[in-house]
Design a protein around this motif. Structure first.
Motif, PDB file in Angstrom:
ATOM      1  N   THR A   1     178.775  10.161  49.513  1.00 13.70           N
ATOM      2  CA  THR A   1     179.622   9.797  50.900  1.00 13.70           C
ATOM      3  C   THR A   1     181.030  10.714  50.196  1.00 13.70           C
ATOM      4  OG1 THR A   1     178.910   7.380  49.642  1.00 13.70           O
ATOM      5  CG2 THR A   1     177.850   8.502  51.627  1.00 13.70           C
TER       6      THR A   1
ATOM      7  N   LYS B   1     171.934   6.247  49.232  1.00 18.70           N
ATOM      8  CA  LYS B   1     173.222   5.912  51.629  1.00 18.70           C
ATOM      9  C   LYS B   1     173.320   6.435  52.414  1.00 18.70           C
ATOM     10  CE  LYS B   1     176.717   6.682  47.357  1.00 18.70           C
ATOM     11  NZ  LYS B   1     175.741   6.947  45.966  1.00 18.70           N
TER      12      LYS B   1
ATOM     13  N   THR C   1     173.498  10.374  54.390  1.00 19.00           N
ATOM     14  CA  THR C   1     172.878  11.639  53.380  1.00 19.00           C
ATOM     15  C   THR C   1     172.192  12.195  53.443  1.00 19.00           C
ATOM     16  OG1 THR C   1     172.606  10.343  51.731  1.00 19.00           O
ATOM     17  CG2 THR C   1     174.937  10.210  51.461  1.00 19.00           C
TER      18      THR C   1
END
Length: 852
Positions: A84, A272, A275
């Motif tokens: 990220t 995350k 993603t």
């Protein structure tokens, strides 16, 4: 998870308990440990860690670095499936933080007691994003790394924070550029799994910088460049358990061979949002603990091992039991920009949790204590004052009372203070050297045993048809195949005489019958060097008994003395002295030209060119153009050794790679600076390496035409570290010397007219033999040859003109003095050299055997 039997786990645990060296299979088994097996594994790892801390002089201490994150750019050319941090230009206000933004973050960090400025950024974003390229162009930077370098200097000068650079994949030359501005650097290996890189849909697919081979090369290049380097593995991204074990062993190999891995991070994957891997489960913390413990057992007690504290869900005690001794960088100011959803623990809370596990938390610097205390070659002198201001001189840890303030960053200016054994050039022939090896022999070259592992077993070449190879050599010299050339190198008896005759016929066609020499003086302005070339017996630490450095005036004095003795050339090379100023090489050339305007300055090997370009932050072309303007007339094509990196990394440790050598010499030719070319052979190489080296030289000559000669340099073994360590052979045989000189003439026919032998390294009789087998030049009178003499050559540090003529006389060939470019010296030069017999006054006075 693969099934592992209970008995296999118990066997592997017993070997770990007893301190046995684990192999990859055993490590893979131990990575499966859970429950009571995991408890036992953690106990064994803890004992290894505790022994390492005791040996380091800080028992019971777990360290961390108080740092501030500087996300210089979030643009990247890679497309990792779990990241990220990297983003697109339209999501940013600007492609890069501005200098003012960088300094504002750094100043805030300094105000909160931080001592490390962690520069995080994507890999070479200008290669993917035109916005990054345009921003760099608009602000006057050639590339992202130039901007990194500039901002690191500003942070040093204006805040006193120590930069730690994470710019992704770096080349050998990139490391040379950045080492002077950062005490440490880093890049996660992540994994050695090629599947994750090569298969579509895997997290590293489409990311050129995530090629495991490329990332391993970065670790090696950092070690070769003496850069304290942080690396690690990332678990839970789709790799197998075996992949994890292999990744740990890959790091161990590099750490052993070069000694530059200052810290290994074992980081667990945390999914995350937004993603490609957002649906993947997080790596289990027991899995993480087992991986840390196995890493501790495999990497050993001296390795510093870290787990990021914001990713362990407060399981601090478990990670300490697993064998960590460091929490990494913790910021009281900025978030973890790579894992922004995971806030840092408060440092007081981290200290409390560490104490609860029976350990004391202590702050370190970005460069680990071992490297702080070791100093050179790990710490560049341009950073010594910055680090010393923050480091406890006794422990190398961070000083609690350190005051953060900016300090000037500048090139060293103390390199031309005369020091040490400045008369070594004459004493090497009389008193000799003080010791057969430098004081740091046991560690400056890396781990000798690991080096043996790299060598592997030599594969003998299959002999070909010798008669056919000889016929081809006579009929089509440049058309010899590699196999035929290798066959010729095995020639002996009548076949060797025939090979020599073929070469001598070609010599007569290309260069005539004259045997030439140049009246010159070697001026090795310093032998202080920390590169760590394993074959070199000349390089010394500044504190060694044989170390010396000349002043500019002493260099000029020696040039003038050589001129008065009839010399037409000075050949100048030296060690890579850390204190030499950035302008050192230009200053040396100017000093000689100022004193002796008509002297030909043949100076600075490709390694020195790279060093000079790195120190001045110039391109190779810009540096060479400046050197030419300063008075450099030609370059010695030394530092070539064998132009095959598999050999070079065994032989030299930290010297420039083959492609860098090629770039320097070809660029020199393009800017109008001719060079010689060389090959040092007979150490850890084989005949095929010799053939390929010579053929490469020919290809380069056909491209540029800039080589004046090819010089064959047989390995002198006596005091060479790699020989003393039992790795290299004791140089080539007399038969090999004759064969390779002849083969060089044959393979280079029509490309390079002049083939030179080295009287320094060959006995007179062998010189005569190679003169009858293709050689037309003897090199120079030298006046003060110390490099081969320090390695154990017994042939003296100079030859008089009379001695050169006497050596050649029995061959019946005429002997002629030449210039560097193979022209005819002026009558005045010939008269002056005849009067001195090619020996300068200081040598004549120092050596009573020379008649005045």
């Amino acid at each position: 998870m693969d099934l592992v039997t209970d008995s296999a786990l118990r066997r592997a645990l017993a070997r770990a308990r007893d301190g046995k060296t684990l192999d990859v299979t055993e490590a893979t088994v131990l990575l499966h440990a859970r429950d009571e097996h995991l408890d036992a594994l953690l106990d064994h790892a803890s004992r290894v860690r505790d022994a390492g801390l005791a040996a380091a002089g800080r028992p019971g201490v777990v360290t961390y670095s108080r740092k501030v994150f500087i996300p210089l750019t979030r643009l990247c050319r890679d497309r990792c499936g779990y990241c990220t941090f990297a983003t697109a230009p339209h999501k940013l206000d600007a492609p890069f933080l501005s200098p003012d933004e960088v300094l504002e973050i750094a100043r805030q960090g300094a105000a909160t007691g931080c001592k490390e400025a962690l520069f995080t950024l994507g890999d070479r974003p200008e290669d993917r994003w035109h916005q990054a390229r345009e921003w760099l162009d608009a602000h006057g930077y050639d590339d992202t790394l130039s901007y990194v370098r500039a901002m690191a200097i500003r942070v040093l000068e204006e805040t006193g924070l120590l930069p730690h650079l994470n710019p992704g994949v770096l080349g050998w030359r990139d490391l040379q550029r950045l080492k002077p501005v950062a005490p440490s650097m880093g890049m996660m290996l992540e994994t050695t799994s090629r599947r994750l890189f090569e298969e579509k849909g895997q997290p590293h697919y489409g990311s050129p910088d995530k090629d495991p081979a490329v990332r391993l090369r970065v670790l090696e290049d950092a070690g070769r460049s003496n850069v304290p380097f942080t690396t690690g593995i990332l678990i839970g991204i789709g790799e197998t358990v075996r992949d994890r074990a292999e990744s740990i062993f890959a790091i161990r190999r590099v750490a052993r061979e070069y000694g530059g891995i200052q810290e290994v991070i074992v980081q667990n994957f945390r999914a995350k949002p937004d993603t490609a891997m957002r649906g993947m489960p997080d790596a289990d913390l027991q899995e993480l603990a087992a991986t840390i413990a196995v890493a501790r057992l495999v990497l050993g007690p001296r390795t510093r091992l870290q787990a990021p504290p914001n990713l362990v869900d407060a399981e601090y005690g478990l990670m300490i039991r697993a064998g960590i001794d460091d929490w990494g960088g913790v910021s009281p100011l900025t978030p973890d920009h790579v894992n922004p959803e995971r806030p840092w623990p408060q440092i007081d809370e981290l200290a409390r949790r560490t104490a609860g596990a029976g350990f004391t938390l202590r702050e370190r610097l970005t460069i680990y204590p071992e490297y702080v205390l070791a100093g050179e070659p790990w710490l560049d002198p341009r950073l010594s004052a910055h680090v010393a201001a923050l480091a406890d001189p006794a422990t190398g840890l961070a000083r609690e009372d350190a005051v953060l303030r900016g300090r000037p960053w500048q090139e060293p200016d103390g390199g031309f203070v005369p020091a040490g054994r400045v008369d070594l050039h004459v004493e090497v022939d009389t008193a000799g050297r003080a010791a057969d090896r430098r004081a740091d022999f046991d560690h400056v070259y890396g781990d000798w045993e690991a080096l043996k592992d790299r060598l592997g077993a030599a594969v003998p070449a299959t002999p070909g048809d010798l008669r056919q190879a000889l016929r081809r050599a006579a009929a089509d010299p440049a058309g010899l195949t590699d196999g035929e050339a290798v066959t010729l190198l095995g020639a002996d008896g009548e076949a060797l005489e025939e090979l020599a005759a073929i070469a001598d016929d070609l010599r007569r066609q290309a260069a005539g019958d004259d045997v030439t020499y140049v009246v010159n003086r070697n001026i090795n302005f310093t032998n202080v060097c920390y590169t760590g070339c394993r074959f070199c017996a000349f390089a010394q630490r500044r504190t060694d008994a044989d170390a010396y450095t000349l002043s500019l005036e002493q260099v000029a004095d020696r040039a003038q003395e050589a001129w008065e003795a009839g010399a037409t050339e000075v050949c100048m090379q030296g060690g890579i002295h850390p204190d030499l100023p950035g302008t050192a090489y230009f200053d040396i050339a100017r000093a000689v030209k100022a004193r002796t305007p008509d002297m030909h300055v043949h100076a600075f090997s490709p390694m020195e060119v790279i060093n000079g370009a790195s120190r001045t932050d110039l391109s190779i072309r810009e540096w060479l153009e400046a050197a030419k303007e300063a008075g450099v007339d030609s370059l010695p094509g030394t530092a070539a050794e064998i132009l095959d990196d598999d050999v070079r990394w065994v032989l030299t440790k930290g010297k420039l790679p083959t492609k860098e050598w090629i770039e320097v010499v070809t660029t020199a030719h393009k800017v109008g600076i001719p060079t010689t070319s060389t090959m040092m052979y007979g150490h850890v190489d084989d005949h095929l390496h010799w053939v390929r080296h010579i053929k490469l030289i020919r290809r380069l000559q056909e491209e540029t035409g800039g080589f004046s000669e090819f010089v064959l340099l047989p390995f002198v073994h006596t005091s060479a570290p790699i020989y003393l360590a039992g790795i290299a052979r004791p140089g080539p045989t007399a038969r090999e010397n004759r064969a390779v000189h002849a083969l060089a003439r044959i393979l280079l026919h029509g490309a390079i007219a002049n083939i030179q032998c080295s009287w320094v390294k060959l006995q007179d009789d062998l010189c005569r033999q190679v003169l009858q087998g293709g050689v037309n030049d003897l090199g120079g009178t030298l006046m003060e040859e110390t490099i081969s003499r320090m390695a154990g050559s017994e042939n003296g540090s100079y030859k008089t003109i009379s001695e050169l003529r006497a050596m050649v006389e029995v061959t019946g060939r005429p002997v002629r003095q030449r210039t560097t470019g193979y022209g005819v010296p002026s009558e005045e030069r010939l008269a002056a050299s005849a009067a001195s017999d090619g020996v300068c006054l200081s040598v004549r006075r120092a050596l009573p055997t020379v008649q005045l």
